[in-house]
Every structure is written in structure tokens, then in C-alpha cells.
Scaffold this active site. Structure first.
Site, mmCIF file in Angstrom:
data_model
loop_
_atom_site.group_PDB
_atom_site.id
_atom_site.type_symbol
_atom_site.label_atom_id
_atom_site.label_comp_id
_atom_site.label_asym_id
_atom_site.label_seq_id
_atom_site.Cartn_x
_atom_site.Cartn_y
_atom_site.Cartn_z
ATOM 1 N N SER A 138 0.806 -1.121 0.053
ATOM 2 C CA SER A 138 0.220 0.025 -0.052
ATOM 3 C C SER A 138 0.830 1.309 -0.039
ATOM 4 O O SER A 138 2.034 1.070 0.457
ATOM 5 C CB SER A 138 -0.624 0.101 1.170
ATOM 6 O OG SER A 138 -1.357 1.435 1.573
ATOM 7 N N TYR A 151 -1.334 -0.043 10.696
ATOM 8 C CA TYR A 151 -1.686 -0.494 9.137
ATOM 9 C C TYR A 151 -0.434 -0.062 8.396
ATOM 10 O O TYR A 151 0.122 -1.158 7.523
ATOM 11 C CB TYR A 151 -2.955 0.104 8.494
ATOM 12 C CG TYR A 151 -3.384 -0.256 6.982
ATOM 13 C CD1 TYR A 151 -3.099 0.721 6.362
ATOM 14 C CD2 TYR A 151 -3.472 -1.494 6.811
ATOM 15 C CE1 TYR A 151 -3.271 0.505 4.684
ATOM 16 C CE2 TYR A 151 -3.800 -1.852 5.596
ATOM 17 C CZ TYR A 151 -3.846 -0.934 4.345
ATOM 18 O OH TYR A 151 -3.777 -1.252 3.170
HETATM 19 N N1 LIG Z 1 -8.784 -0.503 -1.290
HETATM 20 C C1 LIG Z 1 -7.497 0.251 -0.795
HETATM 21 O O1 LIG Z 1 -7.609 1.576 -0.839
HETATM 22 C C2 LIG Z 1 -6.496 -0.406 -0.753
HETATM 23 C C3 LIG Z 1 -6.308 -1.790 -0.256
HETATM 24 N N2 LIG Z 1 -5.021 -2.344 -0.254
HETATM 25 C C4 LIG Z 1 -4.821 -3.581 0.037
HETATM 26 O O2 LIG Z 1 -5.294 -4.476 -0.850
HETATM 27 C C5 LIG Z 1 -5.854 -5.641 -0.244
HETATM 28 C C6 LIG Z 1 -7.345 -6.175 -0.918
HETATM 29 O O3 LIG Z 1 -8.103 -4.999 -0.121
HETATM 30 P P1 LIG Z 1 -9.408 -4.719 -1.059
HETATM 31 O O4 LIG Z 1 -9.692 -5.379 -2.060
HETATM 32 O O5 LIG Z 1 -9.197 -3.298 -1.125
HETATM 33 O O6 LIG Z 1 -10.327 -4.808 0.402
HETATM 34 P P2 LIG Z 1 -11.666 -5.720 0.636
HETATM 35 O O7 LIG Z 1 -11.939 -5.285 1.993
HETATM 36 O O8 LIG Z 1 -12.575 -5.493 -0.510
HETATM 37 O O9 LIG Z 1 -11.099 -7.006 0.186
HETATM 38 C C7 LIG Z 1 -10.328 -7.738 1.485
HETATM 39 C C8 LIG Z 1 -10.142 -9.336 0.874
HETATM 40 O O10 LIG Z 1 -9.400 -9.726 2.177
HETATM 41 C C9 LIG Z 1 -10.052 -10.968 2.632
HETATM 42 N N3 LIG Z 1 -9.567 -11.063 3.982
HETATM 43 C C10 LIG Z 1 -9.419 -10.221 4.960
HETATM 44 N N4 LIG Z 1 -9.081 -10.807 6.161
HETATM 45 C C11 LIG Z 1 -8.822 -12.072 5.921
HETATM 46 C C12 LIG Z 1 -8.496 -13.076 6.531
HETATM 47 N N5 LIG Z 1 -8.207 -13.097 7.927
HETATM 48 N N6 LIG Z 1 -8.173 -14.412 5.925
HETATM 49 C C13 LIG Z 1 -8.521 -14.423 4.600
HETATM 50 N N7 LIG Z 1 -8.998 -13.323 3.758
HETATM 51 C C14 LIG Z 1 -9.205 -12.246 4.492
HETATM 52 C C15 LIG Z 1 -11.408 -10.481 2.451
HETATM 53 O O11 LIG Z 1 -12.171 -11.819 2.530
HETATM 54 P P3 LIG Z 1 -13.186 -12.385 3.734
HETATM 55 O O12 LIG Z 1 -13.606 -11.251 4.509
HETATM 56 O O13 LIG Z 1 -14.147 -13.253 2.752
HETATM 57 O O14 LIG Z 1 -12.216 -13.417 4.627
HETATM 58 C C16 LIG Z 1 -11.498 -10.052 1.124
HETATM 59 O O15 LIG Z 1 -11.593 -10.738 0.125
HETATM 60 C C17 LIG Z 1 -5.592 -5.299 1.203
HETATM 61 O O16 LIG Z 1 -4.284 -6.082 1.578
HETATM 62 C C18 LIG Z 1 -5.338 -3.987 1.357
HETATM 63 O O17 LIG Z 1 -4.848 -3.588 2.525
HETATM 64 C C19 LIG Z 1 -3.926 -1.432 -0.531
HETATM 65 C C20 LIG Z 1 -3.872 -0.094 -0.708
HETATM 66 C C21 LIG Z 1 -5.264 0.536 -0.992
HETATM 67 O O1 LIG Z 2 -3.946 0.970 1.942
HETATM 68 C C1 LIG Z 2 -4.944 1.794 1.821
HETATM 69 C C2 LIG Z 2 -4.876 3.134 1.132
HETATM 70 S S1 LIG Z 2 -4.804 3.925 2.430
HETATM 71 O O2 LIG Z 2 -6.174 4.242 3.011
HETATM 72 O O3 LIG Z 2 -3.708 3.612 3.389
HETATM 73 O O4 LIG Z 2 -4.426 5.488 1.812
#
Ligand SMILES: NC(=O)C1=CN([C@@H]2O[C@H](COP(=O)(O)OP(=O)(O)OC[C@H]3O[C@@H](n4cnc5c(N)ncnc54)[C@H](OP(=O)(O)O)[C@@H]3O)[C@@H](O)[C@H]2O)C=CC1
Ligand SMILES: O=CCS(=O)(=O)O
Length: 256
Positions: A138, A151
Site C-alpha cells: 500500500s 496498518y
Molecule cells: N482499497 C484500498 O484503498 C487499498 C487496499 N490495499 C490492500 O489491498 C488488499 C485487498 O483489499 P481490498 O480489496 O481493497 O479490500 P476488501 O475489503 O474489498 O477485500 C479484502 C479481502 O481480504 C480478505 N480477508 C480479510 N481478512 C482475511 C483473513 N483473515 N483471511 C483471509 N482473507 C481475508 C477478505 O475476505 P473475507 O472477509 O471473505 O475473508 C476480502 O476478500 C488488502 O491487503 C489491502 O490492505 C492496499 C492499498 C489500497
Molecule cells: O491501503 C489503503 C490506502 S490508504 O487508506 O492507506 O491511503
């Protein structure tokens, strides 16, 4: 023989979009997440295009990771790409007001889950001398902001772990990339603000955030670079997101 991709966190956001993107190109999919009903729906949708193996998996459960990998049926045991995507942020309170349980959840998921998933799949990835690992970091792992505390720290770990993993894997043909998205509208902020949809919406108010498909297309592009090309690190932000500059406290006189 199609390649196989192992996606963590495929039940929403980036992971779900990656599953669709790779399916479109006929890859075999291993999709994981905690929500079985979401895995079932995605499997139903994508199995028309490719082979799909869904595993309800909490990446914090190290034994479950070992079992899932050990029990991979053919042809899913021959893995080309691992997308370490599962992760979350919880809250934006200043450190002294944080719930440390939430800190532990972020560390257990974003750090321990990612490293244990990687360790479990390295033998398979090394088998073909051409595997690839795409870690979802991120911008928070590089750029600090109020409330980013743990985070951001977990994503800084993901970045450094990715770089050192590259050193360990030199000569194995396995490539490693850390991608660092900025604001992207998925379920991420709903999770961060514990279901408060209006707080989540406010994060993206008045701007065009990245979409899950933007990240999926990027991940797909990375996974399909020629074997001699490694994308080490890729930061990707909305055009409407930039940096705020330094904060300065002008109210409190520091006693030296
Ligand atoms: N959206 C944003 O602004 C950004 C996101 N990210 C990163 O991208 C990645 C995906 O996030 P994003 O798609 O945005 O968010 P979402 O919340 O839409 O998706 C998160 C996914 O992670 C899974 N997850 C969470 N905890 C667990 C766990 N304990 N075991 C298995 N799966 C898990 C959830 O599945 P379930 O709940 O079914 O287990 C879900 O499929 C993350 O690592 C996030 O930190 C990075 C930068 C920016
Ligand atoms: O990782 C997610 C983007 S932000 O919320 O840290 O800017």
C-alpha cells in the site's frame, strides 16, 4: 496447459477482480477467503471459463494454510502465481486511542498471514523455475499519515519482505513484486470503519478513486511479464490523490 494462480482474499475487491481477470485469460484459479458463500458464487460464475478450486481459508490460521496447500488436487498443485492480497485496515484513531486487538488483527492478517502463505507455497512456485509472487502492499507502507500507525507499518513490512524475498529467490526464476495502491473503492473502507457506509463513502467523496479492476489489470500485467523481467515495486495512485506536505505544530512551545 493453463497456468494456475492462487489468490488470497478473493471474496471481494482486488482479489475478486483478479479472479475475474485471470479467468478471462483461461488461468486455473485457486480462490480463497473466509466467506464461503462468496466463494461459491464466484466459483459458479467463473467455472464456465476456467477450472476453479475454492478454499474457505483464514490466513491467520497457520494449520489451515498447511492443510489447504497439502490437499491441493490436480491440476491445482502446479502453481505459477501467488497473489498475496488478503488484508485489512481497522480504524484511523491515533495510536494512544487505538484498540490493540485491532492492531493484532492487522498484524496477524497483513504480516503473519502473508508470510505463512508465501512459505507454504514457495516449494510449488520454485518447482517450475518461473513462478511469481505479487504482494499487495500500500502507499501507506511508504507515506505516513495520521491514524496510519500499525496498518502502514504492516504494509512497510510487506514492501521490505518482498525485496528481501527477491534476494533469497535469486537464481530460482521466481519473481517477486510489491504493488502499492492508493485510494481504491472496494469494501476496504467499510471494513476499516466497521460497516459505517457513510464514513466509507466520505473517503472517496468528490474524487475518482482507483477501482478493483485497475489493480487487477495491473496485477495481471505483472504476472504476464516475460520470465526475464521482474517488477520490483509499483506504486499506483488515483490522479486525484497526492501528498499533503509536512504537518507543523505551531501551538505548543517545545521546552528544550
Ligand atoms: N482499497 C484500498 O484503498 C487499498 C487496499 N490495499 C490492500 O489491498 C488488499 C485487498 O483489499 P481490498 O480489496 O481493497 O479490500 P476488501 O475489503 O474489498 O477485500 C479484502 C479481502 O481480504 C480478505 N480477508 C480479510 N481478512 C482475511 C483473513 N483473515 N483471511 C483471509 N482473507 C481475508 C477478505 O475476505 P473475507 O472477509 O471473505 O475473508 C476480502 O476478500 C488488502 O491487503 C489491502 O490492505 C492496499 C492499498 C489500497
Ligand atoms: O491501503 C489503503 C490506502 S490508504 O487508506 O492507506 O491511503
Amino acid at each position: 496447459m493453463p497456468n494456475t494462480v492462487f489468490i488470497t482474499g478473493a471474496t471481494s475487491g482486488f482479489g475478486e477482480a483478479c479472479a475475474r481477470r485471470f479467468a478471462r485469460d483461461g488461468w486455473n484459479l485457486i480462490i480463497t477467503g473466509r466467506r464461503q458463500e462468496r466463494l461459491d458464487m464466484l466459483t459458479e460464475e467463473l467455472q464456465q471459463h476456467c477450472k476453479v478450486h475454492a478454499i474457505a481459508l483464514d490466513v491467520r490460521d497457520q494449520k489451515a494454510i498447511q492443510t489447504a496447500v497439502k490437499e491441493l488436487p490436480e491440476p491445482f498443485s502446479d502453481i505459477h502465481t501467488l497473489i498475496n492480497n488478503a488484508g485489512l485496515a481497522l480504524g484511523t484513531e491515533p495510536a494512544d486511542q487505538c484498540d490493540t486487538e485491532q492492531w493484532m488483527t492487522m498484524i496477524d492478517t497483513n504480516i503473519k498471514g502473508l508470510v505463512m502463505m508465501t512459505h507454504a507455497l514457495l516449494p510449488a512456485l520454485k518447482k517450475n523455475n518461473s513462478g511469481s509472487i505479487v504482494n499487495i502492499g500500500s502507499v501507506a507502507g511508504t507515506w505516513p499519515y495520521p491514524g496510519g500507525n500499525v496498518y502502514g507499518g504492516t504494509k512497510a513490512f510487506v514492501k521490505q519482505f518482498s525485496l528481501s524475498l527477491r534476494c533469497d529467490l535469486l537464481g530460482s526464476g521466481v519473481r517477486v513484486t510489491n504493488i502499492e495502491p492508493g485510494l481504491a473503492e472496494t469494501e476496504f473502507s467499510v471494513v476499516r470503519f466497521k460497516g459505517d457506509q457513510s464514513k466509507a463513502n466520505a473517503v472517496y467523496e468528490g474524487m475518482q478513486p482507483l477501482t478493483a479492476n485497475d489493480i487487477a489489470d495491473t496485477v495481471f500485467w505483472i504476472a504476464n511479464r516475460p520470465a526475464h523481467v521482474n517488477i520490483n515495486n509499483l506504486e499506483i495512485m488515483p490522479t486525484q490523490q497526492a501528498w499533503a506536505g509536512f504537518a507543523v505544530d505551531r501551538k505548543n512551545v517545545t521546552k528544550s
